[in-house]
Design an enzyme around this catalytic site. Structure first.
Site, PDB file in Angstrom:
ATOM      1  N   ASP A   1      10.231 -31.724  14.278  1.00 43.73           N
ATOM      2  CA  ASP A   1       8.919 -32.307  14.566  1.00 43.73           C
ATOM      3  C   ASP A   1       8.961 -33.834  14.575  1.00 43.73           C
ATOM      4  OD1 ASP A   1       9.365 -31.986  11.778  1.00 43.73           O
ATOM      5  OD2 ASP A   1       7.244 -32.287  11.358  1.00 43.73           O
ATOM      6  N   HIS A   2      10.113 -34.401  14.309  1.00 40.49           N
ATOM      7  CA  HIS A   2      10.263 -35.865  14.350  1.00 40.49           C
ATOM      8  C   HIS A   2      11.227 -36.328  15.443  1.00 40.49           C
ATOM      9  CE1 HIS A   2       8.026 -36.748  10.547  1.00 40.49           C
ATOM     10  NE2 HIS A   2       8.205 -35.446  10.455  1.00 40.49           N
TER      11      HIS A   2
ATOM     12  N   HIS B   1      12.877 -36.587   0.723  1.00 39.51           N
ATOM     13  CA  HIS B   1      12.479 -35.363   1.413  1.00 39.51           C
ATOM     14  C   HIS B   1      13.574 -34.309   1.232  1.00 39.51           C
ATOM     15  CE1 HIS B   1      10.082 -33.114   4.172  1.00 39.51           C
ATOM     16  NE2 HIS B   1      10.855 -33.257   5.219  1.00 39.51           N
TER      17      HIS B   1
ATOM     18  N   ASP C   1       8.863 -38.291   6.158  1.00 38.54           N
ATOM     19  CA  ASP C   1       8.215 -37.408   5.203  1.00 38.54           C
ATOM     20  C   ASP C   1       8.782 -37.714   3.820  1.00 38.54           C
ATOM     21  OD1 ASP C   1       7.492 -36.381   7.677  1.00 38.54           O
ATOM     22  OD2 ASP C   1       8.262 -34.398   7.327  1.00 38.54           O
TER      23      ASP C   1
END
Lengths: 305, 305
Positions: free
Chosen positions: A67-68, A143, A213
């Protein structure tokens, strides 16, 4: 047009949804664009926000979760089709450089521009980019996988010269640059005119920290201390704190505590979990800890004033 | 609800734009979903069209250009987050299997479902999928890189039995299946009742061919001869025919000639070049060669009647 602007391309977590796209931002610094993270569909929002592909020369990938970074290949292809000419540098952790290089070599042959990978080292503070007016520095986040935040720090600006004093003392042009940088002026007669009489204060310098994150960790507050505006992930509400711990994320309240500890002027929160139908509770809980909180949203622009 | 429905997720070429997303379609065949190509953002349109991720078990990738497969990693991640359980098979050319497997192994660890890669062989006609009611076959297209089209062919259906004849001859239940499949009925007295008196014609079988990306080539028409509905790329208008040749694509007129030669009932065109502000000319030129042309568009659903 602001000189230093944050453009949110995506602020959801995990996967594109009907409400939010995965993480991506564009920092527009004096018309040079810097991308942070590149979730799927980032290039589409970039186009919608009329952010010019040709002005993008640096992409910073915080960590190797899809998602990054799943928008990276599509974006590079699009830059090639737009016949970008200047070099593109992707700042990324080592394994990502290896994997994406392989994909680019296969899918984006004959790139019309130079593509460089600059390796972000795990767990370190590292200068990634520097020019006359800006530095970009990576720092560790906490993270499930190696993850870095980024600080965009404007360099000190020159003092403003007072035109009437230039005239009064008949100061030659060749001296102006030094005076703007703080030098006194010495007249041909040997008289020293103090800088404070010749200039007014420089404009304040702006700075921006991106923290996504990460678990809630005081070391993050230390790393971003004094930064003007902080983006900090706020995946969960208080009630889901256990999930935040388990998955290496933060609550909105924790994001706000980081902003307060860092003595920031402003906090932007994002990376919302899909489980919430709106972000009201996230905002409310953040505001209980820190007074100036903005909810990220796709196509939001925030000027660093 | 139609039993055989084409859902267009993206019908642009090259890159996501303000008008069109890159190639992707979902064939909904009796509530089983089959994806053809998976350009960036395909999963988002799938969600918008309320096509259920859990029903998707096969993805067919025509060729290894980014606008046909850059949505794959994001989609697989999303399927994992949705806790898909049944196996997913990706039908893809060999190099794609190798590259995407590597990416999936890194980015989508601990998939909760079995992921298989079925290799499409270059330049061959190849049965890729078969169940009781459907086959999916790959056939060669003629593009700059190895490229395959796909034919979705419904299997012959059973004839309709005439209830009043069952009653009249007191036909036992155990004989019905054979009669529906065309058998005559022999009464206990030895009288042969011809099938044509006992049944009416089966419903027609439907079929769909996907042809993108390809040069205009009569062999494509031969490969898809007799198919009910054809999707054929129509990247360019007549005036840009030289571009079509140079880039391994077709004009809308050529797509329509293929549909006419194949004696199709219907043609859907797509894969539009970004250079056109609308698709009017593409449609007009196609209609000069073939009477039943539909312009693909994002979120369009076409029922095969």
């Amino acid at each position: 047009m602001a000189n230093f602007q944050i453009n949110i391309l995506g602020c959801g977590s995990a996967t594109p949804s009907m409400k939010h796209l995965p993480s991506s931002q564009i920092i527009d610094f004096r018309n040079n664009l810097f991308m942070i993270d590149c979730g799927e569909c980032a290039q589409l929002t970039m186009r919608r926000m009329k952010l010019k592909f040709s002005r993008l020369n640096h992409i910073f990938i915080s960590h190797l979760h899809g998602d990054h970074c799943f928008g990276l290949l599509g974006l590079i292809s699009t830059l090639a089709l737009h016949e970008k000419q200047s070099a593109l540098t992707i700042h990324i952790h080592a394994e990502g450089a290896k994997l994406f290089k392989q994909m680019v070599d296969f899918f984006c042959r004959d790139l019309p521009f130079e593509l460089n990978f600059n390796i972000i080292e795990q767990g370190k503070t590292q200068l990634l980019f520097e020019n006359n007016s800006l530095t970009v520095t990576a720092f560790p986040l906490y993270h499930r996988v190696p993850c870095s935040g980024f600080i965009f720090q404007e360099k000190p600006k020159m003092r403003h010269i007072r035109g009437e004093m230039v005239k009064f003392y008949n100061i030659p042009v060749r001296c102006i640059h030094d005076i703007k940088n703080g030098a006194d002026y010495v007249t041909p007669e040997g008289q020293v005119i103090e800088n404070s009489r010749l200039t007014t204060d420089a404009d304040p310098v702006m700075s921006y920290a991106y923290c996504s994150d990460t678990l809630f960790d005081h070391r993050v507050a230390q790393a971003v201390a004094g930064v003007n505006t902080i983006y900090h992930e706020a995946t969960y509400v208080d009630d889901d704190h256990a999930l935040a711990i388990a998955r290496g994320h933060s609550t909105a309240r924790e994001a706000a505590i980081i902003a307060r500890e860092a003595q920031a002027q402003r906090l932007i929160i994002g990376h919302y979990s899909k489980r919430y139908t709106d972000e009201d509770t996230l905002l409310k809980q953040a505001l209980e800890e820190f007074p100036n909180v903005i909810l990220a949203n796709e196509q939001l622009r925030v000027d660093l004033l």
